[in-house]
Design a protein around this motif. Structure first.
Motif, short mmCIF file in Angstrom:
data_model
loop_
_atom_site.label_atom_id
_atom_site.label_comp_id
_atom_site.label_asym_id
_atom_site.label_seq_id
_atom_site.Cartn_x
_atom_site.Cartn_y
_atom_site.Cartn_z
N UNK A 83 0.83 -1.21 0.00
CA UNK A 83 0.00 0.00 0.00
C UNK A 83 0.87 1.26 0.00
N UNK A 84 1.93 1.25 0.79
CA UNK A 84 2.81 2.42 0.85
C UNK A 84 3.52 2.65 -0.48
N UNK A 85 4.00 1.58 -1.09
CA UNK A 85 4.69 1.70 -2.37
C UNK A 85 3.73 2.11 -3.48
N UNK A 86 2.48 1.67 -3.41
CA UNK A 86 1.48 2.08 -4.40
C UNK A 86 1.22 3.58 -4.31
N UNK A 87 1.22 4.10 -3.08
CA UNK A 87 1.04 5.54 -2.91
C UNK A 87 2.21 6.31 -3.52
N UNK A 88 3.42 5.80 -3.32
CA UNK A 88 4.59 6.43 -3.93
C UNK A 88 4.54 6.36 -5.45
N UNK A 89 4.06 5.23 -5.95
CA UNK A 89 3.95 5.07 -7.41
C UNK A 89 2.96 6.08 -7.98
N UNK A 90 1.81 6.25 -7.29
CA UNK A 90 0.80 7.19 -7.77
C UNK A 90 1.32 8.62 -7.79
N UNK A 91 2.25 8.94 -6.88
CA UNK A 91 2.80 10.30 -6.82
C UNK A 91 3.86 10.55 -7.89
N UNK A 92 4.32 9.49 -8.55
CA UNK A 92 5.39 9.63 -9.54
C UNK A 92 4.92 9.47 -10.98
N UNK A 93 3.61 9.28 -11.18
CA UNK A 93 3.09 9.13 -12.54
C UNK A 93 2.03 10.19 -12.79
N UNK A 94 1.55 10.22 -14.01
CA UNK A 94 0.56 11.21 -14.43
C UNK A 94 -0.85 10.75 -14.05
N UNK A 95 -1.54 11.46 -13.16
CA UNK A 95 -2.87 11.02 -12.74
C UNK A 95 -3.94 11.16 -13.81
N UNK A 96 -3.63 11.87 -14.91
CA UNK A 96 -4.60 12.07 -15.97
C UNK A 96 -4.37 11.12 -17.15
N UNK A 97 -3.33 10.30 -17.08
CA UNK A 97 -3.02 9.38 -18.17
C UNK A 97 -3.64 8.01 -17.87
#
Length: 240
Positions: A65-79
């Motif tokens: 869960x923690x790593x998924x949050x980090x992943x979401x912060x490093x990619x484009x949320x609109x793509x």
């Protein structure tokens, strides 16, 4: 300062040198900052993927869960592809087919990093060799291509080698003619137009600027043609 002094060869050369220096400085800043930061981002994404896979294999739901949050912060949320990547990672916790999700996640991450790497290579090239923006391959298209027979392209024949060499020679001839044939006439014209004692009508100034811009444009086009033909020639030469 009169009009003829402003248009003198020394002033024009200084302006051109300043523009070239400005462009070189901007490009150096872009390469040293933007390109290097993107390289760091790709390294961070690889480390993030490794940590996610490790946590999933160990069954550590909190770490996933923690790593998924980090992943979401490093990619484009609109793509759409980036959002699908994050959603695939979230399925690791409690997944019945963990291996399948890991394979999909790895493929999606590889497509993302490949696309960014192609963009970085394109931006590192001079603007006249960049071409179009690299296209990011969707995961569904990638899956459809997996298992399909690989089409092996035939190497270009020696006739293409001869053709590009001919283009090289022709464009070099144009540049040589402009450099050797027009140097002396233009030097004389510059001396005349820099002579404040000689009166020049406005029409003469217009023609002088027009022919200067025209010859400079032809030389620039021939130079770009020469560099493009040189690249194609060397690509075919080293592929044989």
């Amino acid at each position: 300062m009169d009009f003829s002094t402003v248009l003198s060869s020394t002033v024009l050369a200084g302006l051109v040198a300043a523009l070239v220096s400005l462009r070189s400085s901007e490009r150096k800043i872009h390469v040293e900052n933007v390109t290097q930061e993107r390289a760091k981002w790709r390294s961070a994404m690889r480390a993030l993927a490794d940590a996610l896979i490790k946590a999933a294999r160990e069954g550590n739901a909190k770490e996933v869960e923690r790593q998924c949050a980090q992943l979401a912060l490093n990619v484009n949320p609109f793509d759409a592809e980036d959002k699908a990547l994050v959603e695939t990672a979230k399925k690791f916790s409690g997944a019945t087919d963990l291996d399948g999700h890991l394979i999909e996640f790895t493929d999606r991450m590889a497509l993302l990093l490949k696309h960014d790497w192609e963009r970085a290579k394109r931006e590192a090239h001079p603007w006249f060799f960049r071409g179009s923006e690299p296209r990011r391959i969707p995961y569904c298209e990638f899956k459809a291509a997996v298992g399909a027979p690989i089409a092996v392209g035939k190497p270009k024949s020696s006739w293409w080698l001869v053709a590009y060499f001919g283009m090289l020679a022709f464009s070099a001839g144009i540049m040589f003619f402009l450099a050797a044939g027009l140097t002396e006439p233009f030097q004389e014209l510059v001396k005349i137009f820099n002579d404040a004692k000689t009166e020049k009508p406005v029409g003469a100034w217009v023609l002088f600027v027009f022919w200067s811009v025209l010859c400079g444009s032809i030389w620039s086009a021939a130079y770009l043609w020469f560099k493009g033909s040189e690249k194609k020639f060397l690509d075919i030469w080293f592929s044989k």
